[in-house]
Design an enzyme around this catalytic site. Structure first.
Site, short mmCIF file in Angstrom:
data_model
loop_
_atom_site.label_atom_id
_atom_site.label_comp_id
_atom_site.label_asym_id
_atom_site.label_seq_id
_atom_site.Cartn_x
_atom_site.Cartn_y
_atom_site.Cartn_z
N SER A 23 0.80 -1.30 -0.02
CA SER A 23 -0.01 -0.10 -0.16
C SER A 23 0.83 1.30 -0.03
O SER A 23 1.98 1.34 -0.01
CB SER A 23 -0.83 0.08 1.09
N TYR A 47 -3.18 0.48 -3.01
CA TYR A 47 -4.28 1.34 -2.24
C TYR A 47 -3.79 2.07 -0.99
O TYR A 47 -2.81 1.84 -0.69
CB TYR A 47 -5.07 0.07 -1.63
#
EC number: 4.1.1.11
Length: 127
Positions: free
Chosen positions: A25, A58
């Site tokens: 991430s 993300y």
């Protein structure tokens, strides 16, 4: 029919950390997320202006007012602290929505503080 459009971006963000030994991430200062209209767990594209690398990951919200931009996991192999990146979020819009949609462009300084908010990206190069 739905098409994919840019919904927002953090322009000229400076990478503060690269943490290879994390699950994955990008960690982003939550104040910057709010300014750009981005959300936790949202898919984003990262463009590294220093080496041309592009990747998708993300979002994990980071500490407010910290200026943190930290690439985690395998993405840490594609950036170095100090690299300038663009963080782009996309959304699916209908033709009608697309005609009225205005993306948010948040231009940052080297300390990842907001320098400028642009309602629509101009048809010129931002330096």
């Amino acid at each position: 029919m739905y098409r994919t459009f840019m919904t927002s971006k953090l322009h000229k963000a400076t990478v503060t950390e690269a943490n290879l030994h994390y699950v994955g991430s990008i960690t982003i200062d939550e104040d910057l997320l709010d300014a750009a209209g981005m959300m936790a767990n949202e898919k984003v594209q990262i463009v590294n202006n220093h080496n041309g690398a592009r990747l998708e990951t993300y979002i994990i919200p980071g500490e407010r007012k910290s200026g943190v931009i930290c690439l985690n996991g395998a993405a840490a192999r594609l950036v170095q602290p100090g690299d300038e990146v663009i963080i782009i979020a996309y959304g699916m819009l209908s033709e009608g929505e697309a005609k009225t949609h205005t993306p948010k462009v948040v231009v940052l300084n080297k300390e990842n503080q907001i320098e400028q908010m642009i309602g629509q990206e101009p048809a010129r190069t931002i330096l």
